[in-house]
Design a protein around this motif. Structure first.
Motif, PDB file in Angstrom:
ATOM      1  N   GLY A 169       8.323  -6.882  -3.815  1.00 58.46           N
ATOM      2  CA  GLY A 169       9.173  -7.245  -2.463  1.00 58.46           C
ATOM      3  C   GLY A 169      10.582  -6.671  -2.523  1.00 58.46           C
ATOM      4  O   GLY A 169      10.771  -5.920  -3.563  1.00 58.46           O
ATOM      5  N   LEU A 170      11.116  -6.881  -1.459  1.00 56.07           N
ATOM      6  CA  LEU A 170      12.402  -6.557  -1.219  1.00 56.07           C
ATOM      7  C   LEU A 170      13.484  -7.208  -2.066  1.00 56.07           C
ATOM      8  O   LEU A 170      14.109  -8.142  -1.653  1.00 56.07           O
ATOM      9  N   GLU A 180       9.718  -1.270   0.616  1.00 56.70           N
ATOM     10  CA  GLU A 180       9.039  -1.392  -0.329  1.00 56.70           C
ATOM     11  C   GLU A 180       8.202  -0.244  -0.920  1.00 56.70           C
ATOM     12  O   GLU A 180       7.771  -0.394  -2.066  1.00 56.70           O
ATOM     13  N   SER A 184       8.522   0.146  -4.815  1.00 54.65           N
ATOM     14  CA  SER A 184       6.882   0.439  -5.623  1.00 54.65           C
ATOM     15  C   SER A 184       6.939   1.342  -6.429  1.00 54.65           C
ATOM     16  O   SER A 184       6.320   1.401  -7.418  1.00 54.65           O
TER      17      SER A 184
END
Length: 436
Positions: A169-170, A180, A184
């Motif tokens: 998530g942010l 993201e 990621s």
């Protein structure tokens, strides 16, 4: 040094809260102390939310299998000693001192180079954890990433049993990236050649990033809802039941941790355990899972404590994903009733979105200042709450704010936001101070 002096040294001389990105310092430090992280199998866990809960579940089940399991987490809730655990037992104060004293000569040599080569607080603590687990001859270590993954100090692990990415998530955008996709890639930096990857990520765009990096490393991937899943059976505070479907089926598994999100965390933990137990040539049975999952404790995550004639639920939901999960849990356990809430959060968090998400379930809010140098403008937080809820007050001192929270006829009240705040309120309820 005694324990108090050791803690003060770590916080003040390695300055606590100062992030030093990059792996060259921790690699040099680990080389100097003989790379203890290579001397035992490791399960390495990253993710925006759920890391600690998954780590706690895995550790509890592995201990039920008869293994000696090291657990390294961050941050701690009350005591620094929570960061180093073996089969649920916190490290002793004297051992903290001896670990630091062992590493100090190497730190002094690195400090003399220049500031960029001086290990940070987290790098020193990570080195202490790896060395501690080597000293104690653990059968396996469960290591939680501090921040991100690729450049986290823990990412000197060369061949993990399993790499785990709980969610993406942010969060920590100033450090990890603004999208993201960028974040990621940072999380997926823990993926190593040939080491299986287990993830709770469900969004296709993020899965593709993880799968691409895993494929480049010849690592198999296992995703929640694609390769394994759960069937919730019962939700009751402290007594949750679910079925697991993966390589094997396990029915009516108990889970002491609360919240709908914990079913997903449990699924991630069990899939990780399926892979790890096979690689360790051990059998994972339903009975072992039931014993391990029923005994898991993880403070500050929709945790119910009882004191002063009230039920008090503590939750360190400090980002939007965590806040959505908290709201869902309130709905699941308490229906549509509105809650009385103590709220405090650090300014570098997305508090505006947190407040927007919390406001529909909140009727009375007490805003307080979090005891951290990163809490500089609690008045802004208070003004943001006033946009959504009429009954909002500001009390700067968290302990006084907590006692005001209890001044109600409601049988259950809530404390939500920063883990720093959760820690302080937990201490007010249970007693115990860091250097006691």
């Amino acid at each position: 040094m005694n324990y108090k002096e050791s803690i003060e040294y770590l916080y003040n001389s390695r300055p606590y809260g100062k992030i030093k990105y990059g792996l060259f310092r921790i690699k040099e430090l680990m080389d100097r102390i003989g790379n203890p992280q290579d001397s035992y199998p490791v399960i390495h866990i990253t993710g925006t939310n759920g890391k600690g809960s998954v780590a706690a579940m895995i550790t509890s089940v592995l201990a039920q299998m008869g293994l000696k399991v090291g657990l390294n987490i961050s941050p701690h809730i009350i005591s620094f000693r929570e960061r180093f655990q073996i089969n649920g037992q916190l490290i002793s104060k004297s051992k903290v001192v001896s670990l630091l004293e062992y590493i100090m000569p190497y730190l002094n040599k690195m400090d003399k180079k220049e500031e960029d080569f001086a290990p940070s607080f987290f790098e020193v603590v990570t080195a202490m954890a790896f060395h501690y687990f080597r000293q104690e001859k653990v059968d396996v270590a469960v290591i939680e990433v501090g921040l991100g993954g690729k450049y986290d100090a823990s990412n000197v692990i060369k061949k993990p049993l399993v790499s785990v990415i709980t969610t993406v998530g942010l969060d920590h955008r100033k450090i990890l990236g603004n999208t993201e996709n960028e974040i990621s890639k940072e999380k997926a930096g823990i993926i190593k050649p040939g080491a299986p990857v287990v993830s709770g990520v469900t969004r296709p765009v993020i899965r593709r990033v993880i799968e691409k990096i895993a494929k480049e490393n010849g690592a198999d991937t296992y995703f929640f809802w694609r390769d394994f899943y759960v069937q919730p059976q019962k939700m009751s505070i402290g007594h949750n039941l679910f079925n697991y479907v993966g390589e094997n089926h396990h029915n009516n598994l108990p889970l002491s941790l609360n919240g709908a999100h914990q079913y997903q965390n449990a699924a991630i933990a069990i899939k990780t355990l399926e892979i790890a137990s096979k690689r360790l040539n051990m059998k994972l049975s339903s009975d072992i899972l039931k014993k391990g999952l029923s005994k898991v404790q993880w403070p500050g995550r929709f945790e119910l404590l009882k004191a002063f004639g009230k039920g008090i639920i503590l939750d360190g939901a400090h980002n939007p994903d965590g806040t959505r999960t908290f709201v869902e849990s309130v709905r699941n356990y308490f229906g549509n009733q509105k809650i009385r809430l103590l709220f405090g959060v650090l300014d570098d968090k997305d508090y505006m979105n947190n407040i927007r998400l919390l406001s529909p379930i909140s009727s009375e809010v007490i805003v307080t200042k979090v005891s951290s140098h990163r809490s500089t403008s609690p008045e802004k937080v208070f003004r943001e709450w006033k946009k959504y809820v009429d009954n909002v007050i500001y009390i700067e001192n968290p302990e006084i704010a907590f006692y005001e929270l209890l001044n109600t006829e409601k049988p259950v009240v809530f404390c939500v936001g920063s883990l720093y705040l959760v820690s302080e309120i937990r201490q007010a309820i249970l007693g115990g101070k860091e250097n006691a």
